[in-house]
Design a protein around this motif. Sequence first.
Motif, short mmCIF file in Angstrom:
data_model
loop_
_atom_site.label_atom_id
_atom_site.label_comp_id
_atom_site.label_asym_id
_atom_site.label_seq_id
_atom_site.Cartn_x
_atom_site.Cartn_y
_atom_site.Cartn_z
N GLY A 37 0.82 -1.20 0.00
CA GLY A 37 0.00 0.00 0.00
C GLY A 37 0.86 1.25 0.00
O GLY A 37 1.85 1.33 0.73
N LEU A 160 -2.85 -2.04 2.21
CA LEU A 160 -3.98 -1.21 1.81
C LEU A 160 -5.22 -1.65 2.57
O LEU A 160 -5.59 -2.82 2.55
CB LEU A 160 -4.22 -1.33 0.31
CG LEU A 160 -5.35 -0.47 -0.26
CD1 LEU A 160 -5.01 1.01 -0.15
CD2 LEU A 160 -5.64 -0.85 -1.71
N ALA A 165 -7.79 3.36 1.36
CA ALA A 165 -8.22 3.45 -0.04
C ALA A 165 -9.22 4.58 -0.24
O ALA A 165 -9.20 5.26 -1.28
CB ALA A 165 -8.82 2.12 -0.48
N SER A 166 -10.08 4.83 0.75
CA SER A 166 -11.06 5.91 0.63
C SER A 166 -10.39 7.28 0.57
O SER A 166 -10.99 8.25 0.11
CB SER A 166 -12.05 5.85 1.80
OG SER A 166 -11.43 6.25 3.02
N VAL A 170 -3.32 3.42 -2.79
CA VAL A 170 -3.44 2.39 -3.81
C VAL A 170 -2.51 1.23 -3.47
O VAL A 170 -1.65 1.34 -2.59
CB VAL A 170 -3.10 2.94 -5.21
CG1 VAL A 170 -4.06 4.04 -5.61
CG2 VAL A 170 -1.65 3.43 -5.26
N GLU A 171 -2.67 0.14 -4.19
CA GLU A 171 -1.83 -1.04 -4.00
C GLU A 171 -0.97 -1.25 -5.22
O GLU A 171 -1.45 -1.16 -6.36
CB GLU A 171 -2.72 -2.25 -3.74
CG GLU A 171 -2.01 -3.43 -3.13
CD GLU A 171 -2.99 -4.54 -2.77
OE1 GLU A 171 -3.05 -4.92 -1.59
OE2 GLU A 171 -3.70 -5.02 -3.67
#
Length: 211
Positions: A37, A160, A165-166, A170-171
């Motif tokens: 992440g 992540l 993520a919100s 990102v991964e």
Amino acid sequence: MTVSPDLLLQAYRNGIFPMSESRDDPDIFWVDPQRRGVFPLDGFHVSRSLARRLVRGGYSVTINTDFTGVIDACADRAETWINAEIRALYTTLFALGRAHSLEVWQEGVLSGGVYGVTIGAAFCGESMFSRRTDASKLALTWLVDHLNRTGFTLFDTQFLTPHLASLGAVEISRIEYHNRLQRAVAQTADFSGVPLAASAQDVLQRMTQTS
């Protein structure tokens, strides 16, 4: 094997970080995830509700003011990978100027925060906590702004989560992470080089310009 601060920093340079099974487990194991992440420093997502919370006030933000308070709060949960040795190692890195914390205060009480390790222009985020609604989101918003202002190019979040993520995390693959890490390690940044932003309005303005 005894883990020294130098060994820990070398591990970070190679994309590896330590964890423990629990606070009571004396052993440490090393982790190099297949999927990593990261926060794109130009892609942090500030929702309308977070923007309103950011500028509404009622809180203050500091850096490196209560590192032990932050790491202890991060470990204060039912399950944690922060055992006594990990706590001692990162506290030593903080004393050496290689680990840093950002704190969110409300009514004089530590309500949220995040800490991590810096190597070159990479900030390797370790853990964060929130004792009040949106405190961790406020911490991350101010942190991303600060990293941008102090020359960082990589913000590693290890894994992540839906929460990250919100906010725009990102991964990426292990190989891609190691490539980005090596570029960042070869650069320089200074977490303590400049003070925090003068106001939340300044933070929000920069965030909306880069996101």
